[in-house]
Write an enzyme that holds these catalytic residues in place. Sequence first.
Site, mmCIF file in Angstrom:
data_model
loop_
_atom_site.group_PDB
_atom_site.id
_atom_site.type_symbol
_atom_site.label_atom_id
_atom_site.label_comp_id
_atom_site.label_asym_id
_atom_site.label_seq_id
_atom_site.Cartn_x
_atom_site.Cartn_y
_atom_site.Cartn_z
ATOM 1 N N ASP A 1 -83.004 83.054 16.303
ATOM 2 C CA ASP A 1 -82.507 82.710 17.741
ATOM 3 C C ASP A 1 -81.370 81.869 17.550
ATOM 4 O O ASP A 1 -81.347 80.828 17.100
ATOM 5 C CB ASP A 1 -83.664 82.019 18.125
ATOM 6 C CG ASP A 1 -83.623 81.697 19.710
ATOM 7 O OD1 ASP A 1 -82.307 81.904 20.231
ATOM 8 O OD2 ASP A 1 -84.620 81.484 20.394
ATOM 9 N N HIS A 2 -80.334 82.324 17.896
ATOM 10 C CA HIS A 2 -78.881 81.535 17.983
ATOM 11 C C HIS A 2 -78.799 80.272 18.873
ATOM 12 O O HIS A 2 -78.125 79.535 18.917
ATOM 13 C CB HIS A 2 -77.653 82.656 18.124
ATOM 14 C CG HIS A 2 -76.732 82.040 17.422
ATOM 15 N ND1 HIS A 2 -75.953 80.797 17.244
ATOM 16 C CD2 HIS A 2 -75.550 82.781 16.788
ATOM 17 C CE1 HIS A 2 -75.035 80.585 16.628
ATOM 18 N NE2 HIS A 2 -74.634 82.008 16.343
ATOM 19 N N ARG A 3 -80.051 80.157 19.673
ATOM 20 C CA ARG A 3 -80.030 79.089 20.678
ATOM 21 C C ARG A 3 -80.304 77.824 19.886
ATOM 22 O O ARG A 3 -79.895 76.677 20.236
ATOM 23 C CB ARG A 3 -80.936 79.481 21.699
ATOM 24 C CG ARG A 3 -80.572 80.572 22.819
ATOM 25 C CD ARG A 3 -81.550 80.858 23.700
ATOM 26 N NE ARG A 3 -82.829 81.159 23.053
ATOM 27 C CZ ARG A 3 -84.036 81.312 23.711
ATOM 28 N NH1 ARG A 3 -84.143 81.127 25.070
ATOM 29 N NH2 ARG A 3 -84.926 81.648 23.264
#
Length: 489
Positions: A461-463
């Site tokens: 998850d790049h968040r």
Amino acid sequence: MASSSSLLPSRSASANGNPILSSSASISSSARILIRRSAAVPVRRHRSGAPPAVRAKIREIFMPALSSTMTEGKIVSWVKAEGDRLNKGESVVVVESDKADMDVETFYDGILAAIVVPEGQTAPVGAAIGLLAESEEEVAEARSRAQSQTQAPPHSSPSAPSPPPPSPAAAAVPAPQKVAVPDGPRKAVATPYAKKLAKQHKVDIGSIVGTGSYGRVTPSDVEAAAGIAPKAAAASPPYAPTVPAVGAPAAALASKSASAPSAPVPGATVVPFTTMQAAVSKNMLESLSVPTFRVGYPLVTDALDSLYEKVKPKGVTMTVLLAKAAAMALAQHPVVNSTCKDGKSFTYNNSINIAIAVAIDGGLITPVLQDADKLDIYLLSQRWKELVGKARSKQLQPNEYNSGTFTLSNLGMFGVDRFDAILPPGQGAIMAVGASKPTVVADADGFFSVKNKMLVNVTADHRIIYGADLAAFLQTFAKIVENPDGLTL
């Protein structure tokens, strides 16, 4: 049947001031059935002015939520029949949730007056599936109410749309044919209630050819083998494609054909999703809303392969070794073990729970090795064997499949050298493990040698996890795999 669940009834006031009953329940493989009061008769007020007593007449048995992701359930079988008297704690119905089949028990004494949702059909969580009467005098009223509720019958599949009415100008598609099951020794896959019936009627369940999905043995199969007459089932209308009217404008036909489904292929068989497949489909759609990225990393596995040969006789699998290595690496990189659910904040998880993807009959499930960083590989192996057995018999508890903080998917055992995994909702990362294969490598001095190498790909998850975070985690994971002595401590 023993149950670890409990319902704590409490009273709260409704809009008109009358008390209503609310309940909360913990989930287990034998869940207490949720029953709410649907009719009450007030008794004449006492002279003292005390509030009138309320006596429940008919209670609704409604579809319980057997997991945090469950939105509807399928009735596998009714253990009790209409007219049967029930005692508190007795199994009443077997419900298929998105992950498991669970026996559901009654919380009250009474009479099963009416079955609203029959076997094989589904209902949303909270919908009435049956009516419970307190006495014989109330049975007729309950059945009358059930008849009015079943005028709009529940759908039989959570994902299959209702077919359009048959058109007289179109030919009906042939009914699906049963898939032949080969003769010879095989492991019988059956619902819990089917196993119970087989034991009750002394039928060898291994000799029964199941008619359920993927050859699964159903209660009706056991009854047929025992010589019990099957219940009559209503036939579904065949699907027939809509034929456009003669002389329809070309533009209208083109627009309609663009949005209409393609015509069925002759001889094709339509198989509705099982409850588990529908849940997997829903989760995959949710995963598409998460911004992810992928990083691959090659590992030399010679030392790990050598360790595996030593511990394999003690029941330790390669999957467990990889799960332990991942847990040890996550302990050093907690951000990869974190979770983002609302897009506004993220949570560092105190526990390192490794979920491992397992293919089972009719679907996919991820049993969880909880606190994998704290247990040795021998305890983890024992626990993993138990989890796999429960997963394949659909007896996992909800906390045994929905508490993962990091997921491992290993297709290397099938010879797959590399693949990308889809991030499960509610987790920060998932690791896809390929096969370990002999590879020619060159050292710093230019000398060639052959070593076993394995490629892992991590989807994150790049968040909350950035490229540098994932690269650092993979470097630590590689050091543990290439120098695996710490796995046995």
